[in-house]
Design an enzyme around this catalytic site. Structure first.
Site, PDB file in Angstrom:
ATOM      1  N   ASP A   4      -1.753   9.102   2.213  1.00  0.00           N
ATOM      2  CA  ASP A   4      -1.227   7.922   2.895  1.00  0.00           C
ATOM      3  C   ASP A   4      -1.029   6.840   1.822  1.00  0.00           C
ATOM      4  O   ASP A   4      -1.465   6.980   0.671  1.00  0.00           O
ATOM      5  CB  ASP A   4      -2.153   7.468   4.030  1.00  0.00           C
TER       6      ASP A   4
HETATM    7  C1  BGC Z   1       0.878   4.554   7.306  1.00  0.00           C
HETATM    8  C2  BGC Z   1       1.603   5.883   7.347  1.00  0.00           C
HETATM    9  C3  BGC Z   1       2.990   5.738   6.797  1.00  0.00           C
HETATM   10  C4  BGC Z   1       2.910   5.181   5.392  1.00  0.00           C
HETATM   11  C5  BGC Z   1       4.254   5.048   4.726  1.00  0.00           C
HETATM   12  C6  BGC Z   1       0.990   3.876   5.956  1.00  0.00           C
HETATM   13  O1  BGC Z   1       0.536   2.561   6.017  1.00  0.00           O
HETATM   14  O2  BGC Z   1      -0.481   4.756   7.625  1.00  0.00           O
HETATM   15  O3  BGC Z   1       1.619   6.375   8.649  1.00  0.00           O
HETATM   16  O4  BGC Z   1       3.645   6.966   6.818  1.00  0.00           O
HETATM   17  O5  BGC Z   1       2.302   3.899   5.449  1.00  0.00           O
HETATM   18  O6  BGC Z   1       5.016   4.048   5.271  1.00  0.00           O
END
Ligand code: BGC
Length: 745
Positions: free
Chosen positions: A272
């Site tokens: 993540d």
């Molecule tokens: C979120 C993810 C997301 C990623 C990229 C993160 O803050 O938890 O779900 O895919 O950002 O945008």
């Protein structure tokens, strides 16, 4: 590599060896730094990219780019990668395309409420086609986190509380995004996220730690992820939070033992956002170098945005803490995927394609159908709905009634311009000759602003003063007073659910309930349409408002779809994929609990609290229709059966009412004794059927080892016990039609 027409088609095995041959040839000529580049995902947005993203790409320092949504820029950056980087390896462009790219579909929780995996599959196929036409290769979806705590904001992104329904929606979305051929130019790579357990964050507080037993993980939280692997998901995203005190992005058990060794996943895992760097903040890694080592050892392929791999992996190889072989192992699936997608042959996107794709009428038709099928009729006293089409004087009231942002819901792609048909617009379009008045009433807003507001995802307006709010309240009352019928559109704004959007209360925010009560007191017929991304504890409305339609965040065609349902062109058939608690303080609340020594079914022990019932306001699986159904004739093809055998469960479902409609027939089981205590009910089958008035259809389910086994804490492994099972089939999780199945050794 293309086949010449006179060649016989390549077999899967020869294709595979051709791909791995090309991967090995690439690896041989790549420097260590280039390999580390493939493991690096660079942020492409201005706030994170910095001025030197081209330089990074030119050096081969990035294998993929995220947070960029600009087709022309994709081609520019791709050109640098292909023509100027040492090995010319094309980039993957990645973005969160969660429920639509330009044509917005209902939020994933709503699509789960359709109980129709085909809806989710088609939605994500449309989303994939638009995203790919814009130059995006990889979406960060579907989100597969089971969520049993409605306070958690991200409940909107998933399929709700149940592993069986969640697994069906997971597989459907993977198929929709990815199709069955990575070379398909209208599909994108799917990413099953967030592995694993994120939905169980303590108190529903986003990012907080998660403690889940192995049996909870394997029986409840893993099944959608396993379904995604089986459906061919090429990528996974590791979660941020600590799972049982180990950050999920540093968990070798999750990423290697379970995902790869047990489940045979052959794709790649991205962290993540910033999660590799965060291993230090979370108190797991000593410093960034240690964070890079831990994540790599855990089996995490791609470092999203933190540049921790980029800054540290080569030093770790130099000092012998890691071997280049370990790096190669994690680079391979990334290169293989790029080859399989045909990116080496077709790295660029046609910059005119997107507008052609979004102009196809079927995009919006699919969005309207998905919204119609997602809606759940919660209440319809006295058959107030459907409304007659000759209504002359309707007031549409509420802060969300004409909000495009709230209609589309949480998680729009960067730069998206809200373009939804609002409920007000949908009703006006449906009744062009009628007087439709409108007043928003007081605005609603978060008490604590959204920290992502600066990324331009959320509309920003100065907050209304209390005087202005009061004036708006009075105007709303006057507007309602002048109408024969009032449709209130209430719920939550788009920034009230989603990431960093947890809340302690599940009540209607702001003065909405006060407005609802004041208008209801006028004695006119009142219909409540809810737009929201999570269950809401609408206790007063559930007792006092005759008609309540849960429309969720229904997307681009949302307003039309609401009008279709309110005026009876469509009979609602959705069912709740999550129970509605009576209060935020009751969360987590879900139907599949174990019995305990004082089951709540016994009259003296109905509530665990002395100040309110602990039953949900609306149970899992619940939803009404404009017609009625009877589910009868429950029969088992055999009982007893032996462990390992399969039994057929059949019922008849009849439309006993006046109009055509859909029923979702649901099968629940309860194992009466065994190695562990088992949930009092577990969904193990469902089917959405459409029936004409008077029509009867048989519905058949099968129960076999897959449905009857579970991971046992006592046995520390998968077991199928010889035991008796209650079987219920019905229209929600309180179904009473019962049979008993005996399973013997
Ligand atoms: C979120 C993810 C997301 C990623 C990229 C993160 O803050 O938890 O779900 O895919 O950002 O945008």
């Amino acid at each position: 590599m293309m086949n010449k027409p006179n060649q016989s088609p390549m077999t899967a095995a020869s294709l595979k060896s051709d791909v791995s041959g090309r991967v090995e040839a690439l690896l041989e000529r790549m420097s260590l730094d280039e390999k580390i580049g493939q493991l690096t995902q660079a942020g492409g947005a201005d706030w994170v990219a910095g001025p030197n993203i081209e330089d990074v790409i030119r050096k081969g320092g990035a294998g993929s780019v995220l947070w960029l949504n600009d087709t022309r820029r994709f081609n520019e950056l791709q050109k640098v990668a292909v023509e100027e980087s040492p090995s010319g390896i094309p980039l993957l462009f990645a973005l969160d395309v969660i429920h639509g790219y330009r044509t917005i579909f209902p939020v994933p929780l709503a699509m789960a409420a359709s109980w129709d995996p085909a809806v989710a599959e088609q939605a994500q196929a449309v989303a994939a086609g638009e995203a790919r036409a814009a130059g995006i290769h990889w979406t960060f979806g579907p989100m597969l986190d089971i969520a049993r705590d409605a306070r958690w904001g991200r409940i909107v992104e998933g399929a709700g509380e149940d592993p069986y329904l969640g697994a069906a929606m997971a597989a459907a979305q993977v198929r929709g995004f990815q199709g069955d051929d990575l070379a398909d130019p209208e599909r994108v790579l799917a990413c099953a996220k967030h592995f694993a357990g994120y939905g169980a964050s303590e108190g529903g507080r986003d990012y907080d730690p998660v403690y889940l037993s192995e049996s909870q993980l394997r029986n409840v939280y893993f099944p959608p992820f396993l379904a995604a692997v089986k459906a061919g998901a090429k990528t996974f995203m590791s979660a941020y939070m600590d799972l049982n005190d180990v950050p999920a992005s540093g968990s070798r058990w999750l990423l290697r033992d379970v995902l790869r060794e047990e489940w045979g996943f052959e794709g790649f895992v991205v962290s993540d956002a910033f999660a590799v760097g965060s291993l230090e903040i979370q108190g797991h890694a000593r410093d960034p170098r240690d964070a890079a080592r831990r994540a790599l050892k855990a089996g995490l392929n791609v470092d999203m945005a933190s540049s921790t791999y980029l800054g540290n992996l080569s030093k770790l190889v130099e000092d012998g803490s890691l071997s280049e072989t370990e790096i190669d192992e994690l680079v391979r699936p990334i290169l293989a995927t790029k080859i399989q997608m045909g990116l080496f042959e077709r790295p660029y996107v046609d910059e005119t394609l997107l507008e052609q794709v979004v102009a196809r009428p079927e995009q919006r038709q699919a969005a309207r159908l998905a919204a119609q099928r997602s809606m759940v009729l919660l209440r319809n006293e006295g058959g107030l709905l459907p409304l007659a089409k000759d209504q002359q004087n309707i007031a549409v009231i509420g802060p969300l009634a004409d909000s495009k942002v709230a209609t589309e819901g949480s998680w729009m792609v960067f730069g998206h311009k809200p373009a939804a048909i609002t409920v007000l617009e949908g009703i006006r379009a449906r009744l062009p000759g009628a007087t439709i008045t409108y007043a928003p009433g007081p605005e609603i807003h978060r008490d604590i602003p959204h920290p992502f507001g600066e990324f331009d995802l959320i509309e920003k307006k100065p907050i209304q003063t209390s005087e202005d709010a009061e004036a708006a309240f009075q105007t709303a009352l006057e507007t309602a007073q002048g109408a024969d019928l009032v449709i209130l559109v209430l719920g939550e704004n788009a920034d009230m659910s989603g990431e960093f959007a947890s809340r302690g209360s599940l009540d209607l925010p702001g003065r909405q309930e006060e407005l609802l009560k004041a208008i209801s007191a006028m004695g006119k017929p009142v219909v409540l349409v809810l737009l929201n991304g999570r269950p809401l504890s609408i206790n007063w409305a559930a007792e006092n408002v005759p008609a309540i339609l849960e429309a969720w965040e229904p997307g681009t065609e949302g307003g039309h779809a609401v009008a279709d349902v309110l005026f009876g062109d469509v009979n609602p058939g959705g069912k709740l994929p999550v129970c509605f608690p009576r209060s935020g303080s009751h969360a987590p609340l879900y139907y599949a609990r174990t019995l305990t020594h004082l089951p709540e079914s016994s009259p003296r022990y109905q509530s665990r609290y002395w100040d309110s019932p602990t039953t949900p306001l609306y149970p899992f699986g619940y939803g009404l229709s404009y017609t009625t159904f009877a589910i009868t004739d429950l029969a088992l093809s055999a009982s007893p059966i032996s462990v390992g055998q399969t039994v057929n469960v059949t019922v008849s479902v009849t439309n006993t009412g006046p109009m055509a409609g859909d029923e979702v027939v649901q099968l629940y089981i309860h194992q009466q004794w065994g190695s562990d205590s088992r949930p009092m009910r577990e969904l193990k089958g469902f089917r959405r059927v459409t029936l004409q008035p008077g029509e009867t259809q048989p519905v058949q389910f099968t129960l076999g080892p897959d449905e009857l086994r579970y991971w046992s804490t006592n046995a520390q492994g998968w077991v199928q016990d010889a035991a008796a099972f209650d079987i219920w089939v019905g229209a929600d999780s309180l179904a009473s039609l019962h049979a008993e199945l005996k399973v013997v050794q």
